[in-house]
Design a protein around this motif. Structure first.
Motif, PDB file in Angstrom:
ATOM      1  N   GLY A  51     -46.214  -0.866  -5.706  1.00 22.45           N
ATOM      2  CA  GLY A  51     -45.838  -1.109  -6.995  1.00 22.45           C
ATOM      3  C   GLY A  51     -44.854  -2.024  -7.534  1.00 22.45           C
ATOM      4  O   GLY A  51     -45.361  -2.022  -8.966  1.00 22.45           O
ATOM      5  N   THR A  52     -44.628  -2.690  -5.982  1.00 20.71           N
ATOM      6  CA  THR A  52     -43.734  -3.685  -6.825  1.00 20.71           C
ATOM      7  C   THR A  52     -44.184  -5.964  -6.869  1.00 20.71           C
ATOM      8  O   THR A  52     -44.805  -5.907  -5.862  1.00 20.71           O
ATOM      9  CB  THR A  52     -42.595  -4.474  -5.760  1.00 20.71           C
ATOM     10  N   MET A 117     -52.595   0.407 -10.660  1.00 19.84           N
ATOM     11  CA  MET A 117     -51.522  -0.470 -11.495  1.00 19.84           C
ATOM     12  C   MET A 117     -50.172   0.437 -11.099  1.00 19.84           C
ATOM     13  O   MET A 117     -50.308   1.974 -11.970  1.00 19.84           O
ATOM     14  CB  MET A 117     -51.286  -0.693 -13.026  1.00 19.84           C
ATOM     15  N   TYR A 118     -48.902   0.445 -10.255  1.00 20.63           N
ATOM     16  CA  TYR A 118     -48.038   0.612  -9.833  1.00 20.63           C
ATOM     17  C   TYR A 118     -46.753   0.936 -11.402  1.00 20.63           C
ATOM     18  O   TYR A 118     -46.727  -0.816 -11.464  1.00 20.63           O
ATOM     19  CB  TYR A 118     -47.536   1.047  -8.443  1.00 20.63           C
ATOM     20  N   PHE A 119     -46.839   1.925 -11.406  1.00 15.55           N
ATOM     21  CA  PHE A 119     -45.011   1.541 -12.390  1.00 15.55           C
ATOM     22  C   PHE A 119     -43.997   1.892 -12.494  1.00 15.55           C
ATOM     23  O   PHE A 119     -42.851   1.241 -11.720  1.00 15.55           O
ATOM     24  CB  PHE A 119     -46.104   1.486 -14.853  1.00 15.55           C
ATOM     25  N   LEU A 120     -43.553   3.350 -13.059  1.00 15.11           N
ATOM     26  CA  LEU A 120     -42.859   4.271 -12.273  1.00 15.11           C
ATOM     27  C   LEU A 120     -42.563   4.539 -10.895  1.00 15.11           C
ATOM     28  O   LEU A 120     -41.634   4.833 -10.037  1.00 15.11           O
ATOM     29  CB  LEU A 120     -42.441   5.604 -13.168  1.00 15.11           C
ATOM     30  N   LEU A 137     -40.541   6.376  -5.953  1.00 15.13           N
ATOM     31  CA  LEU A 137     -40.227   5.860  -7.848  1.00 15.13           C
ATOM     32  C   LEU A 137     -39.189   4.435  -7.408  1.00 15.13           C
ATOM     33  O   LEU A 137     -37.958   4.446  -6.702  1.00 15.13           O
ATOM     34  CB  LEU A 137     -38.829   6.924  -8.456  1.00 15.13           C
ATOM     35  N   ASN A 138     -39.329   3.401  -7.972  1.00 12.94           N
ATOM     36  CA  ASN A 138     -38.812   2.536  -8.788  1.00 12.94           C
ATOM     37  C   ASN A 138     -36.909   2.939  -8.991  1.00 12.94           C
ATOM     38  O   ASN A 138     -37.403   3.464 -10.068  1.00 12.94           O
ATOM     39  CB  ASN A 138     -40.077   1.365  -9.680  1.00 12.94           C
ATOM     40  N   ASP A 139     -36.542   2.618  -8.468  1.00 14.52           N
ATOM     41  CA  ASP A 139     -35.118   2.552  -8.615  1.00 14.52           C
ATOM     42  C   ASP A 139     -34.129   2.200  -9.746  1.00 14.52           C
ATOM     43  O   ASP A 139     -33.187   2.178  -9.776  1.00 14.52           O
ATOM     44  CB  ASP A 139     -34.535   2.891  -7.517  1.00 14.52           C
ATOM     45  N   VAL A 149     -33.279   6.829 -14.569  1.00 12.14           N
ATOM     46  CA  VAL A 149     -35.309   7.981 -14.484  1.00 12.14           C
ATOM     47  C   VAL A 149     -34.965   7.937 -12.845  1.00 12.14           C
ATOM     48  O   VAL A 149     -35.567   7.927 -12.052  1.00 12.14           O
ATOM     49  CB  VAL A 149     -36.096   7.162 -14.493  1.00 12.14           C
ATOM     50  N   THR A 150     -35.202   9.975 -13.067  1.00 12.71           N
ATOM     51  CA  THR A 150     -35.433  10.206 -10.789  1.00 12.71           C
ATOM     52  C   THR A 150     -36.085  11.390 -10.968  1.00 12.71           C
ATOM     53  O   THR A 150     -37.080  11.165 -11.825  1.00 12.71           O
ATOM     54  CB  THR A 150     -34.196  10.994 -11.207  1.00 12.71           C
ATOM     55  N   ALA A 151     -35.908  11.455 -10.050  1.00 12.09           N
ATOM     56  CA  ALA A 151     -37.641  13.074  -9.370  1.00 12.09           C
ATOM     57  C   ALA A 151     -37.531  13.866 -10.112  1.00 12.09           C
ATOM     58  O   ALA A 151     -38.123  14.580 -10.296  1.00 12.09           O
ATOM     59  CB  ALA A 151     -37.306  12.738  -7.745  1.00 12.09           C
TER      60      ALA A 151
END
Length: 656
Positions: A51-52, A117-120, A137-139, A149-151
Motif C-alpha cells: 500500500g505504500t 487502494m491501500y490505506f491503513l 498495517l502501515n506503522d 493505530v495497531t492490529a
C-alpha cells in the motif's frame, strides 16, 4: 447515491446475516460481491500488494509558496454535522456510508474499477491454500491523540461486530488473530479468490480505538447468554459519539480533523502527523452545507467552490472551473423488475421492455441535462462492457440475444403477440385479459435516476404499459426498497468489477437476493472450494420473487423455449467464483451466468457509468487519471470519488 443508513449495496449491513450464513454463501470473498468490489484483472497472479506508493501524488508545495492553503467543497445534501452520530457501531447513523473514511482509515478500499487502494493496510497476503489472510498495517498511522493505530484496534472492531451480528466470535466460522503490533491474521473457513480478497468488504471496516472501546468488549465478554448480549448491543448502538468527541478524545485517525461546525460550514484542519500530510500543502478544508441545487450553482458561479462532481453542465460553462478527471467505471445503472407482478413475471414482457429501450437516446438526454457522457449498452448482459470483455470473448457475446442500442418497437410488439398479448385500447392485455396498467415505477430521489424515470415512464405509457412514476423521499424510498418491496419496477445500480459481484446472490445489485432462502450448512473445514449445491427452503426469492433454479437453454442465443436445457445454480456458482484459484473456472461460469441473464432479463442495464470531476485548475493541482511518474498504486487512487482525492492527499494548491 445512498442515504445515511445504507452503503453501496441495496441491502442492510452484513450484521443482518450471521457470519455462518455469509460463509454458506461463499465466505468472506462473497462479501466483496455484496459491495460490488473485486480485482479487475482476471489474469493477475499477484496475491501480495503493497500500500505504500513509490512517490507522493500531486504538488506538495515544497518548491514554492502555495497560492492558498484552503479548499472549499459542497457537503452532502441535507447533512447536519451537529446531529451526526459517528459511533461506528450504531444502526442509526445520519452520515453517508463513505463518510467513515473522512475521519478514519479503512484497511483497503476498491476504486471505481474494482482495483485495490491501500490505506491503513500496507500488504494483504493470501497464505497457503487461501484460508489465511495476513494483513500488515502501515506503522505510520496514529490516532489524533498521537497513539499508534495497531492490529489490536482492528481486531477490537471485528470482535465487537461479531457480538453484534452473531452473539460472539464463537458463533462465527472465521477468526481474527493479532500476530504482532501491526499484523493481523484473518482465518477463513473457505479459500479466498485472490483478486476478490484484495478488496473484501470486511476490510472496509474502520478500526475501533481499543483503549476507548475495550469497556464495550469487556461488557460483551462478561455477558451471559443471548439476552445479555442483546442488552449490551442495544446500549452500544444507542450511544452517541459526536464529531467533537472524535477530536477531543482522539478517536479519529484520518487526514482531516473537524475543527469548527456551524449550520452552514464544517471546517476541517489537516492532521499534521498523518503519514500523507506532506502529500498536500493544504491546511484547511471547508465543507459548505448547501442543500438546494440552485444555491450550489450560485456558489459555483460566484467562485466559492473549488472542486465537485455535480452540476457538470454549469461547471463546463463556468470560467472559474473545468473538468479535470473523467473515467469509465465497472458500474451499470439498471431497471430491476419485481416478479410479484403477474406481467413482469413473464419473460416476454421483460424482453419487450428490453427491445423498447433506446439507450442511445437515453444517454443523450442525460448529457443534455447532466453534462455526463455515458456509454450506451448494446444488449442485456448484467456486466459493464469493460468487465464483460475481460471475462468473455467478443465471439461469445455476439451469440447473445441482441436487444439493441436503439428502440425496436416492432420487436417488442412481436414478442408480446407471440406470448398471447393483445392491445386493449391504448394498453396491452395478457392472455387472460389482464391489462398492463398501474405499474409502480420507483426511483430513488437522485438526480440522474429521476432523469431516467422521467424519460422512461412516458415511453412505457406510450407503448402501452401503464405506469406511475414514484419519487419518494430518501427514507420513503429505502422503506419501499428494503422493507415493503412495494413497487413493480425500480431504478437501481450494480457494480460489476468481478463476475462474483455482477452475479452476486446476496443482493439484487447483482443477480438477485437469494441468501434468505438458503438453508445454512456447516463449512467443510478442509479449506477447499465449496462446490456443494445448497439446500433451499423455497424455490423463489423473498425479494422480487425470482426463481432460483430455473431451466434455461444450453444453446446460447436462442429466443424460444425448445432444445436442450440446463439448470441455474446461482449460489453454488457464486461460491465457486468467490473461492476458486482458477481463472478458467471463473470464465466458464461467467459465460453461463451472462447467457442466463441475457435470456431471462431479470433486469435491464441502461448505460455504463462514467464519473466526471471539476475543479479550479488555476489554483489547484488535481489527479487526472493519466498522470505519469506515479506508481501504479498511486494511480489506482485517481479513479475514485472527488472527496477521496482530497481525503487521501491527492489535491494541492499551486505554488508561486
Amino acid at each position: 447515491m445512498v442515504n445515511s443508513n445504507h452503503g453501496a449495496s441495496d441491502e442492510p449491513e452484513r450484521a443482518s446475516l450471521t457470519r455462518r450464513q455469509w460463509l454458506a454463501l461463499g465466505g468472506s470473498a462473497t462479501m466483496a460481491g455484496l459491495a460490488g468490489c473485486g480485482g479487475s484483472n482476471p489474469d493477475d497472479p499477484d496475491v501480495t500488494m503493497s500500500g505504500t506508493p513509490d512517490d507522493a501524488s500531486g504538488s506538495n508545495g515544497k518548491n514554492g509558496t502555495p497560492v492558498t492553503t484552503e479548499l472549499h467543497m459542497r457537503a452532502p445534501v441535507s447533512w447536519q454535522p451537529s446531529k451526526a452520530n459517528i459511533n461506528p457501531f450504531t444502526d442509526t447513523k445520519n452520515t453517508e456510508f463513505w463518510m467513515d473514511n473522512m475521519w478514519w482509515e479503512s484497511l483497503v478500499w476498491p476504486n471505481a474499477k474494482g482495483e485495490p487502494m491501500y490505506f491503513l493496510a500496507d500488504e494483504i497476503n493470501i497464505k497457503g491454500s487461501g484460508c489465511e489472510v495476513e494483513i500488515k498495517l502501515n506503522d505510520e498511522y496514529t490516532w489524533w491523540d498521537g497513539t499508534p493505530v495497531t492490529a489490536q484496534d482492528f481486531r477490537t472492531a471485528a470482535v465487537i461486530s461479531d457480538y453484534k451480528a452473531s452473539y460472539g466470535p464463537e458463533n462465527t466460522d472465521d477468526s481474527w488473530e493479532v500476530a504482532d503490533k501491526h499484523t493481523i491474521k484473518h482465518h477463513l473457513a473457505g479459500p479466498a479468490n485472490p483478486s476478490l480478497q484484495k478488496t473484501a468488504s470486511p476490510y472496509y471496516t474502520v478500526p475501533a480505538k481499543h483503549d476507548y472501546f475495550k469497556s464495550w468488549l469487556d461488557k460483551y465478554e462478561d455477558a451471559g447468554g443471548q439476552s445479555a448480549v442483546e442488552k449490551v448491543t442495544k446500549e452500544l448502538t444507542s450511544t452517541t459519539i459526536t464529531l467533537n468527541d472524535l477530536t477531543e478524545k482522539g478517536l479519529g485517525c484520518g487526514l482531516w480533523k473537524p475543527k469548527q461546525l456551524s449550520p452552514t460550514n464544517a471546517v476541517h484542519e489537516k492532521y499534521e502527523d498523518h503519514p500523507r500530510a506532506d502529500w498536500t500543502n493544504l491546511k484547511t478544508f471547508n465543507w459548505h452545507l448547501i442543500s438546494e441545487k440552485q444555491k450550489a450553482i450560485q456558489a459555483l458561479n460566484a467562485g466559492q467552490l473549488d472542486m465537485g462532481d455535480k452540476t457538470i453542465n454549469q461547471a463546463k460553462s463556468n470560467g472559474n472551473v473545468d473538468v479535470f478527471n473523467q473515467f469509465g467505471t465497472s458500474s451499470i445503472v439498471k431497471l430491476a423488475m419485481n416478479w410479484n407482478n403477474e406481467h413482469l413475471a413473464r419473460r416476454p414482457v421483460r424482453r419487450a421492455i428490453a427491445y423498447l429501450m433506446d439507450h442511445d437516446e437515453l444517454v443523450k438526454v442525460i448529457k443534455s441535462t447532466q453534462g455526463l457522457n455515458y456509454k450506451p449498452r448494446d444488449t442485456v448482459t448484467g456486466m459493464s462492457a469493460s468487465t464483460g470483455n475481460q471475462w468473455t470473448s467478443k465471439s461469445f457475446q455476439n451469440k447473445l440475444i441482441d436487444y439493441g442500442r436503439t428502440s425496436k418497437p416492432e420487436k417488442a410488439k412481436q414478442v408480446l403477440k407471440d406470448a398471447g398479448y393483445t392491445k386493449d385500447g391504448d394498453v396491452w392485455a395478457g392472455p387472460d385479459g389482464s391489462r398492463v396498467e398501474g405499474l409502480t415505477y420507483l426511483t430513488p430521489p437522485w438526480t440522474i435516476y429521476e432523469t431516467i424515470g422521467k424519460y422512461l415512464s412516458p415511453k412505457l405509457k406510450e407503448f402501452g404499459f401503464g405506469n406511475e412514476l414514484i419519487i419518494p423521499s430518501s427514507s420513503g424510498f429505502w422503506k419501499r426498497w428494503t422493507d415493503t418491496h412495494d413497487f413493480d419496477m425500480v431504478n437501481w445500480f450494480s457494480k460489476t468489477s468481478h463476475p462474483a459481484s455482477a452475479y452476486s446472490t446476496v443482493s439484487v445489485a447483482g443477480l438477485g437476493k437469494f441468501d434468505e432462502v438458503v438453508n445454512v450448512t456447516e463449512p467443510s473445514g478442509d479449506c477447499s472450494v465449496d462446490r456443494r449445491t445448497p439446500d433451499l427452503s423455497r424455490s423463489r426469492s423473498k425479494k422480487l420473487n425470482q426463481p432460483i433454479r430455473p431451466k434455461f437453454p444450453k444453446n446460447v442465443g436462442q429466443t424460444g423455449n425448445g432444445g436442450a436445457k440446463q439448470t441455474l445454480y446461482p449460489v453454488k456458482w457464486g461460491n465457486i467464483m468467490s473461492q476458486t484459484q482458477s481463472t478458467k473456472e471463473v470464465k466458464d461460469l461467467t459465460k453461463k451466468l451472462m447467457w442466463y441473464t441475457n435470456w431471462q432479463v431479470p433486469h435491464i442495464g441502461f448505460y455504463d457509468e462514467t464519473r466526471v470531476y471539476w475543479g479550479n485548475q488555476n489554483k489547484f493541482d488535481f489527479p487526472t487519471g493519466d498522470d505519469t511518474g506515479h506508481s501504479e498504486k498511486a494511480k489506482n487512487e485517481h479513479f475514485t470519488n472527488a472527496i477521496e482525492f482530497l481525503l487521501k492527499g491527492h489535491v494541492s494548491a499551486k505554488t508561486k
